[in-house]
Design a protein around this motif. Structure first.
Motif, PDB file in Angstrom:
ATOM      1  N   LEU A   1       0.676  -1.350  -0.085  1.00 52.18           N
ATOM      2  CA  LEU A   1      -0.047  -0.437  -0.100  1.00 52.18           C
ATOM      3  C   LEU A   1       0.991   1.124  -0.306  1.00 52.18           C
ATOM      4  O   LEU A   1       0.425   2.413   0.328  1.00 52.18           O
ATOM      5  N   HIS A   2       2.124   1.459  -0.473  1.00 52.15           N
ATOM      6  CA  HIS A   2       3.194   2.172  -0.492  1.00 52.15           C
ATOM      7  C   HIS A   2       4.183   1.952  -1.548  1.00 52.15           C
ATOM      8  O   HIS A   2       5.227   1.540  -1.701  1.00 52.15           O
ATOM      9  N   THR A   3       3.823   2.531  -2.698  1.00 49.82           N
ATOM     10  CA  THR A   3       4.824   2.276  -3.816  1.00 49.82           C
ATOM     11  C   THR A   3       4.472   3.964  -4.220  1.00 49.82           C
ATOM     12  O   THR A   3       3.743   4.196  -4.936  1.00 49.82           O
ATOM     13  N   HIS A   4       5.472   3.810  -5.822  1.00 45.91           N
ATOM     14  CA  HIS A   4       5.952   5.442  -6.521  1.00 45.91           C
ATOM     15  C   HIS A   4       6.452   4.609  -7.533  1.00 45.91           C
ATOM     16  O   HIS A   4       7.443   3.756  -8.010  1.00 45.91           O
ATOM     17  N   THR A   5       5.872   5.613  -8.796  1.00 47.34           N
ATOM     18  CA  THR A   5       6.494   5.404 -10.375  1.00 47.34           C
ATOM     19  C   THR A   5       6.983   6.540 -10.577  1.00 47.34           C
ATOM     20  O   THR A   5       7.376   7.282 -10.193  1.00 47.34           O
ATOM     21  N   THR A   6       7.658   6.727 -11.750  1.00 45.87           N
ATOM     22  CA  THR A   6       8.126   7.714 -12.216  1.00 45.87           C
ATOM     23  C   THR A   6       7.108   8.846 -12.749  1.00 45.87           C
ATOM     24  O   THR A   6       8.100  10.594 -12.774  1.00 45.87           O
ATOM     25  N   ALA A   7       6.225   8.878 -11.963  1.00 49.19           N
ATOM     26  CA  ALA A   7       5.405   9.655 -11.893  1.00 49.19           C
ATOM     27  C   ALA A   7       5.721  11.044 -11.085  1.00 49.19           C
ATOM     28  O   ALA A   7       6.067  12.214 -11.107  1.00 49.19           O
ATOM     29  N   SER A   8       6.477   9.965 -10.169  1.00 51.62           N
ATOM     30  CA  SER A   8       7.198  11.304  -9.083  1.00 51.62           C
ATOM     31  C   SER A   8       8.870  10.409  -8.971  1.00 51.62           C
ATOM     32  O   SER A   8       9.529  10.882  -9.832  1.00 51.62           O
ATOM     33  N   ASP A   9       9.158   9.849  -7.864  1.00 49.89           N
ATOM     34  CA  ASP A   9      10.617   9.784  -8.153  1.00 49.89           C
ATOM     35  C   ASP A   9      10.969   8.055  -7.981  1.00 49.89           C
ATOM     36  O   ASP A   9      11.713   7.125  -7.864  1.00 49.89           O
ATOM     37  N   GLY A  10      10.266   7.384  -8.324  1.00 49.59           N
ATOM     38  CA  GLY A  10      10.279   5.712  -8.685  1.00 49.59           C
ATOM     39  C   GLY A  10      10.650   5.803 -10.215  1.00 49.59           C
ATOM     40  O   GLY A  10      10.918   6.180 -10.878  1.00 49.59           O
ATOM     41  N   ILE A  11      11.887   4.721 -10.282  1.00 46.77           N
ATOM     42  CA  ILE A  11      12.485   4.131 -11.345  1.00 46.77           C
ATOM     43  C   ILE A  11      11.529   3.510 -12.650  1.00 46.77           C
ATOM     44  O   ILE A  11      12.112   3.024 -13.490  1.00 46.77           O
ATOM     45  N   VAL A  12      10.091   3.103 -12.193  1.00 47.08           N
ATOM     46  CA  VAL A  12       9.448   2.074 -13.054  1.00 47.08           C
ATOM     47  C   VAL A  12       8.497   2.732 -13.521  1.00 47.08           C
ATOM     48  O   VAL A  12       7.649   3.931 -12.410  1.00 47.08           O
ATOM     49  N   THR A  13       7.992   2.974 -14.509  1.00 47.28           N
ATOM     50  CA  THR A  13       6.348   3.668 -15.172  1.00 47.28           C
ATOM     51  C   THR A  13       5.196   3.344 -14.571  1.00 47.28           C
ATOM     52  O   THR A  13       5.399   2.047 -13.811  1.00 47.28           O
ATOM     53  N   PRO A  14       4.346   3.797 -14.317  1.00 47.97           N
ATOM     54  CA  PRO A  14       3.054   3.240 -13.737  1.00 47.97           C
ATOM     55  C   PRO A  14       2.600   2.119 -14.243  1.00 47.97           C
ATOM     56  O   PRO A  14       2.280   0.945 -14.146  1.00 47.97           O
ATOM     57  N   SER A  15       2.675   1.937 -16.063  1.00 47.77           N
ATOM     58  CA  SER A  15       2.027   0.704 -16.494  1.00 47.77           C
ATOM     59  C   SER A  15       3.195  -0.740 -16.103  1.00 47.77           C
ATOM     60  O   SER A  15       3.325  -1.761 -16.205  1.00 47.77           O
ATOM     61  N   GLY A  16       4.115  -0.210 -15.463  1.00 45.49           N
ATOM     62  CA  GLY A  16       5.167  -1.138 -15.574  1.00 45.49           C
ATOM     63  C   GLY A  16       5.403  -1.877 -14.407  1.00 45.49           C
ATOM     64  O   GLY A  16       5.758  -2.537 -13.966  1.00 45.49           O
ATOM     65  N   LEU A  17       5.808  -0.621 -13.244  1.00 50.47           N
ATOM     66  CA  LEU A  17       4.949  -0.932 -12.193  1.00 50.47           C
ATOM     67  C   LEU A  17       3.963  -2.253 -11.699  1.00 50.47           C
ATOM     68  O   LEU A  17       3.875  -3.205 -10.781  1.00 50.47           O
ATOM     69  N   ILE A  18       2.620  -2.121 -12.574  1.00 50.63           N
ATOM     70  CA  ILE A  18       1.383  -3.338 -12.242  1.00 50.63           C
ATOM     71  C   ILE A  18       2.227  -4.342 -13.267  1.00 50.63           C
ATOM     72  O   ILE A  18       2.106  -5.698 -12.534  1.00 50.63           O
ATOM     73  N   ASP A  19       2.624  -4.432 -14.044  1.00 49.74           N
ATOM     74  CA  ASP A  19       3.082  -6.197 -14.900  1.00 49.74           C
ATOM     75  C   ASP A  19       4.569  -6.238 -13.555  1.00 49.74           C
ATOM     76  O   ASP A  19       4.154  -7.309 -13.175  1.00 49.74           O
ATOM     77  N   PHE A  20       4.986  -5.351 -13.044  1.00 50.60           N
ATOM     78  CA  PHE A  20       6.101  -5.996 -11.689  1.00 50.60           C
ATOM     79  C   PHE A  20       5.703  -6.591 -10.945  1.00 50.60           C
ATOM     80  O   PHE A  20       6.008  -7.877 -10.019  1.00 50.60           O
ATOM     81  N   ALA A  21       3.989  -5.685 -10.312  1.00 49.83           N
ATOM     82  CA  ALA A  21       3.856  -6.414  -9.219  1.00 49.83           C
ATOM     83  C   ALA A  21       2.670  -7.550  -9.801  1.00 49.83           C
ATOM     84  O   ALA A  21       3.369  -8.655  -8.557  1.00 49.83           O
TER      85      ALA A  21
END
Length: 282
Positions: free
Chosen positions: A8-28
């Motif tokens: 319930l706490h993750t980040h994407t390239t929309a802020s300071d993560g290195i995985v895109t939002p769609s990429g984070l769904i795939d990774f999850a």
């Protein structure tokens, strides 16, 4: 039967993560996460892309945000879960914060330059990849140019108070953060409370009462910032105060975090999701 996983706490390239939002769904999904909240810093720009990617797939996506909050000690963040990312007051405020972050990043680069630390603001923008610009993007560029060995080392020498590249960040008050989250239909959660630098747990619980008066509904008990003792203490405090219990890896993708886990061998308990669902029932 495989144990269900939640984060319930993750980040994407929309802020300071290195995985895109769609990429984070795939990774999850690759890591068997059943319920995922995307909680980018002071922005909701990653949510639409993540929602599109998650549609029709075997994952529950919870739209979220993480606000940086004005505070006189430690680091204070409030996570909002189940927000309406199209809520106009929320979007207006985060757009304003994004503008302030961009101008702050430019001033950081200028201050570094004045201390003979030379990087390009355009390279920082490229590192942010269209997301909200923050210190982690500048830190990665500094590492790339050999000013530090890794991003953790950057903050030992730069960007923090009293060091080259320090520029204060524009933040909201906890009252405003909670009001914005609740106004957007969300559930406000105190993120990783161990970062608040309170004197002891009694001091923390006294602090918590003011947050509850403002509408706080939960505590992030399970966090990679917390020791086993912290987890136990925060769990007891949340239970005693009838607050929701949350948990997340604070996944960014470059800090050795393990999605779905708050410690290397400790998965975030799935039961917190069931309690959250019950809490939101009419």
């Amino acid at each position: 039967m495989t144990e269900k996983r939640i984060d319930l706490h993750t980040h994407t390239t929309a802020s300071d993560g290195i995985v895109t939002p769609s990429g984070l769904i795939d990774f999850a999904l690759e890591n068997h996460i059943d319920v995922l909240a995307i909680t980018d810093h002071d922005t909701v720009d990653g949510i639409p892309g993540a929602m599109d990617r998650a549609a029709g797939r075997n994952i529950v996506l919870i739209p979220g945000i993480e606000f940086s909050v004005q505070w006189d000690r430690g680091t204070f963040h409030i996570v909002g879960l189940y927000i309406d990312h199209e809520n106009e007051p929320l979007r207006s405020r985060v757009n304003w914060l994004a503008e302030r972050r961009s101008s702050r990043a430019r001033r950081i680069v200028e201050d570094l330059d004045g201390h003979d630390v030379h990087i390009s603001f355009d390279e920082v923008l490229d590192e942010a990849r269209g997301g909200v610009v923050g210190k982690p993007h500048i830190a990665r560029v500094l590492v790339r140019h050999g000013y530090s060995e890794n991003t953790k080392d950057v903050f030992s020498h730069f960007l923090e108070k009293g060091k080259p590249g320090y520029v204060p960040k524009e933040k909201v008050t906890y009252e405003e953060a909670i009001a914005l989250i609740k106004g957007a239909g969300g559930v406000p959660i105190l993120a990783h409370p161990g970062s608040l630098e309170f004197r002891d747990y009694i001091d923390f619980e006294n602090m918590l009462r003011n947050l509850m008066k403002a509408g706080l509904e939960g505590i992030e008990v399970y966090s990679e910032m917390h020791s086993a003792g912290d987890v136990s203490a925060f769990h007891d405090i949340a239970t005693r105060n009838n607050l929701l219990i949350s948990g997340g890896s604070d996944f960014h993708g470059d800090k050795e975090e393990k999605i779905g886990y708050y410690a290397p061998e400790n998965p975030i308990p799935f039961g917190i999701y069931e309690a959250l669902v019950r809490h939101r029932m009419p």
